[in-house]
Each structure stands twice: as structure tokens, then as C-alpha cells.
Design an enzyme around this catalytic site. Sequence first.
Site, PDB file in Angstrom:
ATOM      1  N   ASP A 181      13.391 -10.676  -9.948  1.00  8.58           N
ATOM      2  CA  ASP A 181      12.622  -9.927  -8.654  1.00  8.58           C
ATOM      3  C   ASP A 181      11.712 -11.209  -8.085  1.00  8.58           C
ATOM      4  O   ASP A 181      10.951 -11.539  -8.712  1.00  8.58           O
ATOM      5  CB  ASP A 181      11.984  -8.824  -8.793  1.00  8.58           C
ATOM      6  CG  ASP A 181      12.812  -7.485  -9.518  1.00  8.58           C
ATOM      7  OD1 ASP A 181      13.749  -7.225  -8.645  1.00  8.58           O
ATOM      8  OD2 ASP A 181      12.935  -7.305 -10.623  1.00  8.58           O
ATOM      9  N   ASP A 195      13.566 -16.102 -13.411  1.00  4.44           N
ATOM     10  CA  ASP A 195      13.051 -14.667 -13.141  1.00  4.44           C
ATOM     11  C   ASP A 195      14.161 -14.221 -12.052  1.00  4.44           C
ATOM     12  O   ASP A 195      14.820 -14.933 -11.438  1.00  4.44           O
ATOM     13  CB  ASP A 195      11.600 -14.799 -12.491  1.00  4.44           C
ATOM     14  CG  ASP A 195      11.147 -13.668 -12.068  1.00  4.44           C
ATOM     15  OD1 ASP A 195      11.119 -12.706 -12.956  1.00  4.44           O
ATOM     16  OD2 ASP A 195      10.745 -13.455 -10.842  1.00  4.44           O
TER      17      ASP A 195
END
Length: 217
Positions: A15, A13
Site C-alpha cells: 500500500d 511494500d
Amino acid sequence: MPSVFTARALLLDMDGTLVNSDAVVERCWRRWADRHALDPAAVLEVVHGRQGHATMAALLPDRPPAENFAENALMLAEETADLDGVVPVAGAPAFLAALAGHPHALVTSADETLARARMGAAALPLPPVVVTAERVSASKPDPEGFLKGAAELGFAPEDCLVFEDAEVGIAAARAAGMRVIGIGPRAAAHHPDVQVASLELIRVAAAPEGGLRITAG
């Protein structure tokens, strides 16, 4: 006691996992909450990890989806233009450097323009495979993004290890049949296979049997 995983490929991922963009997210979504007479704190409870239109649908369930998609486009532009305070998560530069030459992919709810802007602002290299919002038909917690990342790297879901910080991302990894390491405090409540405070606590090495050996903790 550190936890040890072996994997053929890593799915990351962005953020909250590689990039700390919380300051921007909070500024933009607080303004959005004010425009819609919603409690900003309640909005920020559900915003992390989802595509913006999915957050809007959860918070404004009676609004037509077309309006959410249209406003999401404006939100993405607003977030892309605001890079003040976007920095790497602690340990992210060394972590990505250790992955150079090994199979890994970025799987993010940001669109490609926003992903490139934030990774650039944090001075982090883009992985060789990047799965962004416009490349999937459904937002996390749907597993499509992680399954697409695994397929493009050429590995089965069970051979992949996910790094995530958000509830919906951890749920997406689980739905994809993948193991998941939770990064940062947000991950702790959502039952990843193991949770660490930051990427500083991750060690990457080549596994004797092939693939990667990941030590967490």
C-alpha cells in the site's frame, strides 16, 4: 543527479508503494474514528504502514489488546470488501514487469486475503515470495517482515533493497539493516536513502557483477 544502487534482492511494500489504496483506507478508518469519537485527521496521520491492531493500540492505549485484534479482523474484512478506487501506483506495472525472474518479495502489513485482493484489483502480479501480517509476530516498524522476506529469498539483509512509502516501513527497513528507497510524498520526511515521486523514476537492469542495478531519479 540519479542515485544508483546494486542489490541481490528487492523487498517491496504494497500500500502506497505498489498499490494506491488511500481512498479505501481513508473511508474505512474515518468510519472507525467516528465510532470511537476520535479525530479522523489524527487517525489518518498514524494509520499508514501498520497492521490495524497496532494502529488501534497507538490510538486507544488503554484498551485490551484482545479487543484490538478482534476489531482488526472486522476492519480487514471491511477493507477487503471495498476495492473501489484501488489502482496501481504510477509506474508499478512496468516496475514489476522488470523484476520478473529476479529475486523480489512483497512485505506488507495487510493479511494475505487483503494483499491478494488489492494486488488483483490493481492488476499487479504477486511476487514469488509474499510476507503478510499473519506470517509475522510484530507489525512494522519491527523489522521481522523484511528479515523474513530476505531469508526466504536466500539473501543477507545488506544485500537487499527496500521500497517503502510509510514512516513505520522505512523504520522497519532501517532496523533490518537494509537500504531503502522512499516512494511518493509520504516518504520524503522520513529519511530514506533516496526518495522519488513515483516508480516511474525507477530503472531496473541486470548488474554486470550479478544482481540488480537500480537507478532512482
